[in-house]
Design an enzyme around this catalytic site. Structure first.
Site, PDB file in Angstrom:
ATOM      1  N   GLU A 157      -2.324   0.708  -7.031  1.00 29.49           N
ATOM      2  CA  GLU A 157      -1.316   0.589  -5.838  1.00 29.49           C
ATOM      3  C   GLU A 157      -1.765   1.644  -4.670  1.00 29.49           C
ATOM      4  OE1 GLU A 157       3.458   0.947  -4.296  1.00 29.49           O
ATOM      5  OE2 GLU A 157       2.760   1.811  -6.361  1.00 29.49           O
ATOM      6  N   LYS A 198      -1.258  -3.791  -6.421  1.00 25.98           N
ATOM      7  CA  LYS A 198       0.388  -3.731  -5.509  1.00 25.98           C
ATOM      8  C   LYS A 198      -0.100  -3.223  -4.268  1.00 25.98           C
ATOM      9  CE  LYS A 198       4.972  -1.837  -5.984  1.00 25.98           C
ATOM     10  NZ  LYS A 198       5.996  -1.262  -6.646  1.00 25.98           N
TER      11      LYS A 198
END
Length: 300
Positions: free
Chosen positions: A181, A218
């Site tokens: 992420e 993400k």
């Protein structure tokens, strides 16, 4: 090195079933803000243990709600403190999977370092191996770790992605699937330029992944629709998920619906409008509407 069982029910759920990831992983720093949004103010607790007890009650209320189940939700990201607690006398991860058919994931980062070169790297994780072993023992499927990109600095972005994939290798070796992420701040004055640099760096690392190793990504919802399409189609990427990143639920859903194959991993946008003061019926109705809107946007 443990190899992921690609035939497992949880792996196949990510591959074949529509839905999204519920991010229930607010940590020590963001917990007071999450409780405030839920209608609980700071005078309701006197220490961290009481605060985490309150946030576990909030998360348990969401997870136990009839609306929260594997029909529309693929997985839930847990904070370490939540993983170590129970819901209805079962460890949280076991309750999620056994009762709700929702795959349990774990936030593993220890927060962000100070900004340098337009980015915030992850702080060191000296106990990572021990945490991953504990997560595996508690039937966690995968992990999540967050960095932040604020400016389109080529060196800073390269360092963020290099760090993310270096830690990802450790997670893969422990038999878990990492969610990489590298969030781009939605208010960045160079957001589109940063996205181009991020995409280039992620593509380089994905090209080096062996065929039997998998990651999830993400990412912040991009300025250009379907900008990450190549990652959605990449054989080593189990899922591309989007964070809400400060967008309202309506705007996050609207942007998400234009990015085909990308699904939500919303935190604040998921629980928007839900409060401790609502009756269970009111709470469940609000949650059901939230889940349905995010599910619909994730199905495109």
């Amino acid at each position: 090195m443990t190899v992921i069982d690609t035939t497992s029910e949880q792996f196949q759920k990510f591959k074949t079933v529509p839905g999204f990831i519920a991010a229930l992983d607010q940590s020590g720093g963001s917990t007071p803000k999450a409780l405030h949004a839920y209608g609980i103010e700071e005078d309701a607790w006197t220490n961290d243990e009481e605060m985490f007890g309150l946030v576990h009650q909030m998360r348990s209320r969401i997870i136990e709600s009839p609306s929260f189940n594997g029909n529309r939700i693929l997985a839930a990201i847990l904070f370490e403190n939540t993983m170590d607690r129970e819901i209805e006398d079962q460890p949280t991860a076991d309750y999620l999977w056994n009762v709700k058919k929702v795959v349990p994931l774990l936030k593993i980062d220890k927060g962000l370092a100070a900004e340098d070169k337009g980015v915030q790297m992850m702080k060191p994780m000296p106990q990572l191996d021990e945490l991953l072993a504990r997560a595996k023992a508690k039937n966690i499927f995968g992990t999540k770790m967050r960095s932040v990109i604020k400016l389109a600095d080529p060196i800073g972005i390269k360092e963020v992605v290099d760090q993310q994939f270096e830690v990802a290798q450790t997670i893969i070796a422990a038999g878990l699937v990492p969610i990489v992420e590298p969030e781009i701040n939605i208010h960045s004055p160079e957001k589109a330029k940063a996205e181009a640099l991020l995409k280039e760096n992620i593509a380089r690392h994905l090209g080096e992944l062996p065929a039997d190793k998998f990651v999830m990504l993400k990412l912040t919802l991009p300025e250009e629709d379907n900008f990450y399409r190549a990652f959605v189609e990449h054989p080593q990427v189990l899922k591309v998920v989007a964070l809400s990143g400060g967008y309202s639920r309506d705007e996050a859903n609207e942007r998400l619906s234009r990015n085909h194959g990308v699904v939500a991993s919303f935190s604040r946008a998921l629980s928007e409008g839900m409060t401790a003061q609502q009756s269970d019926d009111q709470f469940d109705t609000m949650l059901d509407q939230s889940i349905q809107s995010i599910y619909d946007a994730s199905k495109t």
